[in-house]
Every structure is written in structure tokens, then in C-alpha cells.
Design a protein around this motif. Structure first.
Motif, PDB file in Angstrom:
ATOM      1  N   TYR A   1     -43.386 -29.549  38.038  1.00 50.60           N
ATOM      2  CA  TYR A   1     -44.625 -30.014  38.655  1.00 50.60           C
ATOM      3  C   TYR A   1     -45.515 -28.850  39.098  1.00 50.60           C
ATOM      4  O   TYR A   1     -46.075 -28.854  40.197  1.00 50.60           O
ATOM      5  CB  TYR A   1     -44.335 -30.937  39.854  1.00 50.60           C
ATOM      6  CG  TYR A   1     -43.572 -32.187  39.478  1.00 50.60           C
ATOM      7  CD1 TYR A   1     -44.211 -33.258  38.850  1.00 50.60           C
ATOM      8  CD2 TYR A   1     -42.206 -32.289  39.735  1.00 50.60           C
ATOM      9  CE1 TYR A   1     -43.499 -34.399  38.483  1.00 50.60           C
ATOM     10  CE2 TYR A   1     -41.492 -33.428  39.371  1.00 50.60           C
ATOM     11  CZ  TYR A   1     -42.147 -34.479  38.748  1.00 50.60           C
ATOM     12  OH  TYR A   1     -41.454 -35.605  38.389  1.00 50.60           O
ATOM     13  N   ILE A   2     -45.597 -27.827  38.267  1.00 47.73           N
ATOM     14  CA  ILE A   2     -46.518 -26.726  38.518  1.00 47.73           C
ATOM     15  C   ILE A   2     -47.274 -26.427  37.229  1.00 47.73           C
ATOM     16  O   ILE A   2     -46.850 -26.828  36.137  1.00 47.73           O
ATOM     17  CB  ILE A   2     -45.801 -25.449  39.015  1.00 47.73           C
ATOM     18  CG1 ILE A   2     -44.801 -24.942  37.968  1.00 47.73           C
ATOM     19  CG2 ILE A   2     -45.115 -25.698  40.346  1.00 47.73           C
ATOM     20  CD1 ILE A   2     -44.130 -23.632  38.354  1.00 47.73           C
ATOM     21  N   SER A   3     -48.394 -25.721  37.334  1.00 48.40           N
ATOM     22  CA  SER A   3     -49.201 -25.417  36.157  1.00 48.40           C
ATOM     23  C   SER A   3     -48.510 -24.375  35.286  1.00 48.40           C
ATOM     24  O   SER A   3     -47.636 -23.637  35.756  1.00 48.40           O
ATOM     25  CB  SER A   3     -50.578 -24.907  36.585  1.00 48.40           C
ATOM     26  OG  SER A   3     -50.465 -23.647  37.222  1.00 48.40           O
ATOM     27  N   GLU A   4     -48.929 -24.309  34.034  1.00 50.26           N
ATOM     28  CA  GLU A   4     -48.355 -23.321  33.121  1.00 50.26           C
ATOM     29  C   GLU A   4     -48.657 -21.905  33.583  1.00 50.26           C
ATOM     30  O   GLU A   4     -47.810 -21.009  33.471  1.00 50.26           O
ATOM     31  CB  GLU A   4     -48.887 -23.541  31.701  1.00 50.26           C
ATOM     32  CG  GLU A   4     -48.381 -24.812  31.050  1.00 50.26           C
ATOM     33  CD  GLU A   4     -48.833 -24.944  29.601  1.00 50.26           C
ATOM     34  OE1 GLU A   4     -48.902 -23.902  28.909  1.00 50.26           O
ATOM     35  OE2 GLU A   4     -49.124 -26.069  29.170  1.00 50.26           O
TER      36      GLU A   4
ATOM     37  N   HIS B   1     -45.930 -19.107  34.465  1.00 46.70           N
ATOM     38  CA  HIS B   1     -45.948 -17.795  33.805  1.00 46.70           C
ATOM     39  C   HIS B   1     -45.851 -16.675  34.842  1.00 46.70           C
ATOM     40  O   HIS B   1     -45.076 -15.729  34.686  1.00 46.70           O
ATOM     41  CB  HIS B   1     -47.223 -17.647  32.985  1.00 46.70           C
ATOM     42  CG  HIS B   1     -47.390 -16.293  32.377  1.00 46.70           C
ATOM     43  ND1 HIS B   1     -46.653 -15.861  31.295  1.00 46.70           N
ATOM     44  CD2 HIS B   1     -48.207 -15.249  32.708  1.00 46.70           C
ATOM     45  CE1 HIS B   1     -47.007 -14.629  30.981  1.00 46.70           C
ATOM     46  NE2 HIS B   1     -47.941 -14.242  31.829  1.00 46.70           N
ATOM     47  N   ARG B   2     -46.617 -16.802  35.939  1.00 39.60           N
ATOM     48  CA  ARG B   2     -46.566 -15.787  37.001  1.00 39.60           C
ATOM     49  C   ARG B   2     -45.193 -15.760  37.660  1.00 39.60           C
ATOM     50  O   ARG B   2     -44.695 -14.698  38.031  1.00 39.60           O
ATOM     51  CB  ARG B   2     -47.654 -16.058  38.048  1.00 39.60           C
ATOM     52  CG  ARG B   2     -49.061 -15.771  37.561  1.00 39.60           C
ATOM     53  CD  ARG B   2     -50.031 -15.722  38.735  1.00 39.60           C
ATOM     54  NE  ARG B   2     -50.131 -17.023  39.381  1.00 39.60           N
ATOM     55  CZ  ARG B   2     -50.988 -17.975  39.022  1.00 39.60           C
ATOM     56  NH1 ARG B   2     -51.832 -17.771  38.002  1.00 39.60           N
ATOM     57  NH2 ARG B   2     -51.032 -19.123  39.667  1.00 39.60           N
ATOM     58  N   LEU B   3     -44.555 -16.930  37.808  1.00 39.43           N
ATOM     59  CA  LEU B   3     -43.221 -17.003  38.400  1.00 39.43           C
ATOM     60  C   LEU B   3     -42.212 -16.248  37.549  1.00 39.43           C
ATOM     61  O   LEU B   3     -41.371 -15.506  38.069  1.00 39.43           O
ATOM     62  CB  LEU B   3     -42.808 -18.468  38.541  1.00 39.43           C
ATOM     63  CG  LEU B   3     -41.560 -18.766  39.381  1.00 39.43           C
ATOM     64  CD1 LEU B   3     -41.778 -18.355  40.835  1.00 39.43           C
ATOM     65  CD2 LEU B   3     -41.201 -20.240  39.291  1.00 39.43           C
TER      66      LEU B   3
ATOM     67  N   LEU C   1     -42.976 -23.886  27.329  1.00 41.90           N
ATOM     68  CA  LEU C   1     -43.464 -23.588  28.679  1.00 41.90           C
ATOM     69  C   LEU C   1     -44.113 -24.827  29.281  1.00 41.90           C
ATOM     70  O   LEU C   1     -43.967 -25.103  30.473  1.00 41.90           O
ATOM     71  CB  LEU C   1     -44.459 -22.429  28.627  1.00 41.90           C
ATOM     72  CG  LEU C   1     -44.993 -21.928  29.971  1.00 41.90           C
ATOM     73  CD1 LEU C   1     -43.891 -21.220  30.746  1.00 41.90           C
ATOM     74  CD2 LEU C   1     -46.170 -20.972  29.759  1.00 41.90           C
ATOM     75  N   SER C   2     -44.807 -25.582  28.462  1.00 42.56           N
ATOM     76  CA  SER C   2     -45.478 -26.796  28.938  1.00 42.56           C
ATOM     77  C   SER C   2     -44.474 -27.812  29.450  1.00 42.56           C
ATOM     78  O   SER C   2     -44.671 -28.434  30.508  1.00 42.56           O
ATOM     79  CB  SER C   2     -46.313 -27.404  27.810  1.00 42.56           C
ATOM     80  OG  SER C   2     -46.911 -28.615  28.220  1.00 42.56           O
ATOM     81  N   GLN C   3     -43.356 -27.983  28.728  1.00 41.38           N
ATOM     82  CA  GLN C   3     -42.334 -28.936  29.161  1.00 41.38           C
ATOM     83  C   GLN C   3     -41.715 -28.510  30.492  1.00 41.38           C
ATOM     84  O   GLN C   3     -41.489 -29.340  31.383  1.00 41.38           O
ATOM     85  CB  GLN C   3     -41.242 -29.045  28.092  1.00 41.38           C
ATOM     86  CG  GLN C   3     -41.670 -29.773  26.828  1.00 41.38           C
ATOM     87  CD  GLN C   3     -40.591 -29.722  25.766  1.00 41.38           C
ATOM     88  OE1 GLN C   3     -40.011 -28.665  25.500  1.00 41.38           O
ATOM     89  NE2 GLN C   3     -40.321 -30.857  25.130  1.00 41.38           N
ATOM     90  N   VAL C   4     -41.433 -27.219  30.619  1.00 45.30           N
ATOM     91  CA  VAL C   4     -40.821 -26.723  31.849  1.00 45.30           C
ATOM     92  C   VAL C   4     -41.788 -26.873  33.026  1.00 45.30           C
ATOM     93  O   VAL C   4     -41.384 -27.250  34.131  1.00 45.30           O
ATOM     94  CB  VAL C   4     -40.392 -25.246  31.699  1.00 45.30           C
ATOM     95  CG1 VAL C   4     -39.758 -24.743  32.990  1.00 45.30           C
ATOM     96  CG2 VAL C   4     -39.420 -25.082  30.543  1.00 45.30           C
ATOM     97  N   SER C   5     -43.065 -26.602  32.810  1.00 52.49           N
ATOM     98  CA  SER C   5     -44.058 -26.716  33.888  1.00 52.49           C
ATOM     99  C   SER C   5     -44.170 -28.157  34.365  1.00 52.49           C
ATOM    100  O   SER C   5     -44.314 -28.412  35.564  1.00 52.49           O
ATOM    101  CB  SER C   5     -45.417 -26.191  33.425  1.00 52.49           C
ATOM    102  OG  SER C   5     -45.979 -27.040  32.440  1.00 52.49           O
ATOM    103  N   ARG C   6     -44.089 -29.109  33.435  1.00 54.23           N
ATOM    104  CA  ARG C   6     -44.135 -30.528  33.837  1.00 54.23           C
ATOM    105  C   ARG C   6     -42.890 -30.905  34.627  1.00 54.23           C
ATOM    106  O   ARG C   6     -42.963 -31.683  35.583  1.00 54.23           O
ATOM    107  CB  ARG C   6     -44.277 -31.425  32.603  1.00 54.23           C
ATOM    108  CG  ARG C   6     -45.659 -31.384  31.958  1.00 54.23           C
ATOM    109  CD  ARG C   6     -45.870 -32.553  31.011  1.00 54.23           C
ATOM    110  NE  ARG C   6     -44.919 -32.535  29.899  1.00 54.23           N
ATOM    111  CZ  ARG C   6     -45.126 -31.911  28.751  1.00 54.23           C
ATOM    112  NH1 ARG C   6     -46.259 -31.234  28.555  1.00 54.23           N
ATOM    113  NH2 ARG C   6     -44.220 -31.960  27.780  1.00 54.23           N
ATOM    114  N   HIS C   7     -41.750 -30.353  34.226  1.00 49.87           N
ATOM    115  CA  HIS C   7     -40.510 -30.643  34.942  1.00 49.87           C
ATOM    116  C   HIS C   7     -40.570 -30.128  36.375  1.00 49.87           C
ATOM    117  O   HIS C   7     -40.052 -30.773  37.310  1.00 49.87           O
ATOM    118  CB  HIS C   7     -39.325 -30.005  34.211  1.00 49.87           C
ATOM    119  CG  HIS C   7     -38.019 -30.163  34.917  1.00 49.87           C
ATOM    120  ND1 HIS C   7     -37.321 -31.351  34.933  1.00 49.87           N
ATOM    121  CD2 HIS C   7     -37.274 -29.271  35.650  1.00 49.87           C
ATOM    122  CE1 HIS C   7     -36.211 -31.188  35.640  1.00 49.87           C
ATOM    123  NE2 HIS C   7     -36.150 -29.947  36.081  1.00 49.87           N
TER     124      HIS C   7
END
Length: 287
Positions: free
Chosen positions: A210-213, A217-219, A202-208
């Protein structure tokens, strides 16, 4: 959440549409229109959702909904002695804008339409007057006479000094947010399709993105109705199922191809997803 665009059938030779329902019941699923919608609820029980606003239906409930504003209604069955009614009127923004531009007498409507960007709830007295005017609508009369009823209703709406706005966010803002979310979803799906076989987090995807984890998660919860790990598992297993259907690759090889290093773990998850083991699934679909 995805909202359905509901098309409003146009009457031949008419610029607006009126629909009358007796004893409306059940759920009107979340949707939106490209037109303005004026809804008059009479003796209805239930709730209405307009954007981020939720409220109870009143005895005489008159509300103006702007184009592209998601809304839903949850009708409850009223007492048999109190037959509920729903009147809906739709008219296009371009049509009413041109009318306002051409007719000085309609300039007050311009302020009302701008105010309606968040939805407007009118007074019960205004609702009664509108109902009285609608009861005089005669479909056997000429289109001009029918249009006169709508113009009269517009005049009644403009005179309501106690009308209030409802949704905290305008329809334009909601549309922009939906566009932004769609862009994020498109980028998210493309990233998962490209990298699902990797040990992504999840951390890698959030960095890709450019949004917070927490925002990511809410998305996932809002759009897919599941967590990141649940959705990633479905993506992987969907690809595995396709490989089982279309190739003769060993099950262990397919497991590694879609991101599973442990075949026993892959077998367990696949059976939970398809209710069949990988071998059973292959036999069923290749036969």
C-alpha cells in the motif's frame, strides 16, 4: 539506513558519565544512545550530522543530542599547533526527569529538555563557560562534588537565550518513522520470501504494501542499497545456491524452482553472483 545503538558504560556509583578525548580524528559512524548526550567540540574541524541536519563544526561547538536521535561526526585533522578536544557527557532521561520533579530549582531544565527533541546548538560563549567548568572536574573528588559540576553545567545551559534547535524532525518522529519503515521492510521481506519464484513486479509489491512505486524504490535504495530487480535477483540466487549445496536436483530444475525459465540466463546471473557456474559451485560445496 540502519543506526547502531551505542551503549554508554556506567561508572559505579555515578548517575552520569563524562569522557574526554584529545585530537579526535576520523569518522564516528552513525549511531544513537538511550541517554541524552552533551558534546563539546573544541578547535575541531569537520562536519556533524544530527538526524536530517548537517553542519560544520565550529571553534567552540556545544550541542545537546536527545535520546534515540541518530548522529555522526566526521573529524578532519586540525593543524598540529591546534590540538582538538572532544568532551562528551551522557545522562539518562529518567534520571534527569526525576531530578526535575524533585527539585524546583531544576524546573527550567524541563523546558530545555523538551526543546532538545530536535537537538540544540548553544552559543560559543556558553561552550567556553562549559569548558571552563569541565576543566575543574576532579575525578579524585567525591561523587557529590563531581555531580555539582554537572548541575552547574546544566545551569549554564539554561541561561543561554540564543540556543537554537537544529533538526527539522524530532527524535520521536524519527523513531516513529523508523518503526514504520521496519514494519514495511519486514512485510516486504516476507512477501519476497513467499513469492520470489513468481514473476513479481515492483508494481505488485507496491500494491501489497500500500505504498507508491516511487516510495518503494526509495525504500529499496535506502535499506538495501540496490534496486528492486537487483535485490530480487539476489534472493533468487541465494535460494538457488542453497539448493545446489543441499540437493541433487538438476541445475535446470533449480533454475525453474527459483523463478528462471531460461537456464542460460540463470547460469549467467549465477556466475555473476558467485563467480562460479552452478555446476562448479555444486562441486565445490558438496565435495
Amino acid at each position: 539506513m540502519r543506526y547502531k545503538l551505542e551503549k554508554v558504560p556506567q561508572r559505579p556509583g555515578m548517575s552520569w558519565r563524562h569522557k574526554h578525548q584529545l585530537a579526535p580524528a576520523g569518522i564516528i559512524e552513525p549511531h544513537y544512545h538511550q541517554e541524552f548526550e552533551l558534546n563539546l567540540h573544541l578547535r575541531c574541524q569537520g562536519q556533524i550530522q544530527l538526524g536530517q541536519y548537517q553542519g560544520e563544526l565550529q571553534e567552540h561547538h556545544l550541542i545537546l543530542i536527545p535520546p534515540h536521535m541518530p548522529h555522526a561526526v566526521y573529524h578532519q585533522n586540525p593543524a598540529p599547533s591546534r590540538q582538538a578536544e572532544l568532551h562528551s557527557i551522557w545522562f539518562k532521561k529518567e534520571w534527569i526527569t526525576n531530578m526535575i520533579f524533585s527539585c524546583v530549582e531544576l524546573r527550567k531544565m524541563d523546558y530545555l529538555l523538551k526543546k532538545s527533541d530536535k537537538g540544540i546548538l548553544f552559543s560559543s560563549q556558553t561552550a567556553r563557560w562549559v569548558h571552563q567548568r569541565l576543566s575543574q572536574l576532579d575525578y579524585s573528588s567525591s561523587s557529590i562534588q563531581q555531580l555539582a559540576v554537572l548541575i552547574d553545567i546544566i545551569a549554564i545551559l539554561c541561561q543561554d537565550k540564543t540556543a537554537i534547535t537544529l533538526a527539522p524532525i524530532s527524535s520521536d518522529t524519527l523513531a516513529k518513522q523508523q518503526d514504520e519503515n521496519k514494519n514495511k521492510i519486514d512485510r516486504l521481506c516476507a512477501y519476497l520470501e513467499k513469492n520470489y519464484a513468481e514473476n513479481i513486479t515492483l508494481s505488485q509489491v507496491s500494491r501489497h504494501l500500500y505504498i507508491s512505486e516511487s516510495s518503494l524504490h526509495r525504500l529499496f535504495q535506502r535499506h538495501f542499497g540496490e534496486s528492486f530487480s537487483q535485490h530480487l535477483t539476489k534472493v533468487r540466487l541465494s535460494h538457488a545456491a542453497r539448493l545446489l549445496e543441499t540437493t541433487n536436483l538438476r541445475v535446470g530444475c533449480i533454475a525453474e524452482t527459483v523463478g528462471y525459465r531460461n537456464q542460460a540466463n540463470f547460469n549467467r546471473k549465477f556466475k555473476g553472483y558467485k563467480q562460479l557456474t552452478p555446476r562448479e559451485y555444486r562441486e565445490k560445496h558438496q565435495s
